[in-house]
Design a protein around this motif. Structure first.
Motif, PDB file in Angstrom:
ATOM      1  N   CYS A   6       0.856  -1.181   0.000  1.00 35.87           N
ATOM      2  CA  CYS A   6       0.000   0.000   0.000  1.00 35.87           C
ATOM      3  C   CYS A   6       0.894   1.234   0.000  1.00 35.87           C
ATOM      4  O   CYS A   6       1.603   1.487   0.983  1.00 35.87           O
ATOM      5  CB  CYS A   6      -0.919   0.005   1.216  1.00 35.87           C
ATOM      6  N   GLY A   7       0.880   1.976  -1.095  1.00 36.89           N
ATOM      7  CA  GLY A   7       1.700   3.171  -1.216  1.00 36.89           C
ATOM      8  C   GLY A   7       2.670   3.066  -2.376  1.00 36.89           C
ATOM      9  O   GLY A   7       3.546   2.196  -2.371  1.00 36.89           O
ATOM     10  N   ALA A   8       2.496   3.942  -3.387  1.00 36.83           N
ATOM     11  CA  ALA A   8       3.374   3.940  -4.563  1.00 36.83           C
ATOM     12  C   ALA A   8       4.338   5.109  -4.490  1.00 36.83           C
ATOM     13  O   ALA A   8       4.583   5.790  -5.492  1.00 36.83           O
ATOM     14  CB  ALA A   8       2.551   3.991  -5.847  1.00 36.83           C
ATOM     15  N   GLY A   9       4.876   5.342  -3.286  1.00 40.23           N
ATOM     16  CA  GLY A   9       5.923   6.337  -3.118  1.00 40.23           C
ATOM     17  C   GLY A   9       7.285   5.681  -3.224  1.00 40.23           C
ATOM     18  O   GLY A   9       7.429   4.567  -3.753  1.00 40.23           O
ATOM     19  N   ILE A  10       8.298   6.344  -2.701  1.00 39.51           N
ATOM     20  CA  ILE A  10       9.672   5.873  -2.867  1.00 39.51           C
ATOM     21  C   ILE A  10       9.887   4.513  -2.211  1.00 39.51           C
ATOM     22  O   ILE A  10      10.421   3.593  -2.831  1.00 39.51           O
ATOM     23  CB  ILE A  10      10.650   6.927  -2.312  1.00 39.51           C
ATOM     24  N   ALA A  11       9.464   4.346  -0.960  1.00 42.28           N
ATOM     25  CA  ALA A  11       9.683   3.073  -0.264  1.00 42.28           C
ATOM     26  C   ALA A  11       8.908   1.944  -0.930  1.00 42.28           C
ATOM     27  O   ALA A  11       9.435   0.850  -1.161  1.00 42.28           O
ATOM     28  CB  ALA A  11       9.288   3.199   1.206  1.00 42.28           C
TER      29      ALA A  11
END
Length: 396
Positions: A6-11
């Motif tokens: 869950c989350g399409a950011g850097i991490a």
């Protein structure tokens, strides 16, 4: 093995690439935003994330996306330089292992390296999380149900996964007394004035930074002190209220500021949790290890943390053992950077004119060779085992 991130950011993107490309996992990445975020600010990319990017073969691409910043210049209301930090000298203290890159460009590089086999879905997130025969069952906001061996919360400082599994947000965040904002605007005059400098206002209690982008636009970064952690309903009006009294090029930046929906605005905070995993759910990036912009290296630590987690999953039979090993190895690094940020917070945006003068003197001193080495060591953090060595430590 299957992972839902869950989350399409850097991490999240860095971990998705490692899990699929190296471990051969089936990976789905969910992002509640309707499209990739274009708002963001320039970051100095160095430290363990630089090492991880090198190990992943990404450095040549990141170097192409980077910016040749000559200096950070602190200017008064008339545009006169009161202090500066030479970037070449700073880079030498890090053995040249430093990049200046826009955060959205770093995300773009990670996203474009994903295999088409990795499912990347925008506009959807978790609505319910339950144990299942596979490990975790995730019911999404669009009604879809996914079963996975591992659920990863990489959804940032205000993580939905963390709130659903680990507890309400106010128990997990340590507010540091600042708000921050970033936006881009079009002004050819400002663009020409900046050149390849990162220019900041030499002001107390609030500070705005400006830098020219290669597409002809200008990026603005702002940070100010605030006793109230709540974010305003109207970010654009808040920027006028907080920075309207500043001089130099700030009035032009505010006049060209886009609508609030196109402005990144948030509180400056750190995450502080007693544990980073629960069963088959684990947190990465700012969801568990936010150090805040006061410490720098947030993006670097996000990539490195994802690298460590993937390495632990590759070398351990039981998923739960890998999650504990990841936290045991990586939490001391994060704790060190968080402490450093709290120690230096009062100098990031000086509270009084007197502290502003002290910061000017410190920056002039930093231009000396010995002081530059000390500054580089301070920014890079306490000396710890190299990333490759950390990644080689077994969990048992």
């Amino acid at each position: 093995m299957r992972a839902v991130i869950c989350g399409a950011g850097i991490a999240g993107l860095a971990l998705a690439g490692r899990l699929h490309n190296v471990l051969g996992w089936d990976v789905v990445v969910l992002e509640k935003a309707p499209k990739p975020r274009t708002e963001g600010y320039m970051i100095d990319f160095f430290g363990p994330g630089y090492d991880a990017a090198e190990a992943m073969g990404m450095l040549p691409w990141l170097e192409e996306l980077g910016y040749p910043v000559s200096e950070a210049a602190f200017l008064d209301d008339q545009g006169r330089c009161r202090a500066r930090l030479d970037y070449d000298r700073f880079a030498r203290t890090l053995n040249g292992r430093l990049l200046s890159i826009m955060r959205p460009d770093l995300e773009l590089a990670l996203r474009e390296r994903l295999s088409f086999a990795v499912g990347l879905r925008f506009g959807v997130g978790p609505a319910r999380i339950d144990p299942s025969a596979y490990g975790i069952r995730v019911t999404l906001t669009d009604g879809t149900v996914l079963d996975a061996d591992l659920l990863i919360g990489a959804d940032g400082l205000h993580s939905t996964v963390r709130a659903m599994v680990f507890g309400e947000e106010q128990r997990c965040l340590r507010y540091l007394g600042y708000h921050t904002a970033a936006f881009t605007f079009d002004d050819p005059y400002v663009h020409a004035e900046l050149g390849n400098r990162f220019c900041l206002t030499d002001t107390a209690e609030r500070q705005m930074g400006l830098y020219a982008l290669r597409d002809g636009t200008v990026a603005a970064f702002a940070v100010h002190r605030s006793a109230d952690p709540r974010r305003p309903d109207d970010a654009r009006s808040a920027l006028y209220r907080e920075y309207g009294s500043l001089g130099w090029l700030v009035p032009r930046a505010l006049a060209a500021c886009p609508p609030s929906a196109q402005v990144y605005y948030d509180q400056v905070a750190q995450t502080d949790l007693p544990c980073w995993s629960r069963g088959r759910v684990v947190l990465v990036g700012d969801a568990c290890q936010a150090v805040s912009l006061l410490a720098g290296q947030g993006a670097s630590l996000a990539i490195a943390g994802a690298y460590i987690l993937a390495d632990q999953l590759a070398g351990t039979r039981r998923v739960e053992d890998a999650l504990h090993g990841y936290e045991r190895l990586w939490r001391p690094v994060i704790r060190d950077r968080q402490r450093a940020a709290r120690r230096t917070a009062r100098w990031f945006v000086p509270e009084t004119a007197r502290r502003l003068r002290v910061r000017r003197a410190a920056l002039r001193f930093a231009g000396l060779p010995v002081a530059s080495r000390l500054a580089g060591t301070s920014l890079a953090g306490k000396q710890r085992p190299p990333l490759r060595q950390l990644a080689a430590v077994p969990t048992s």
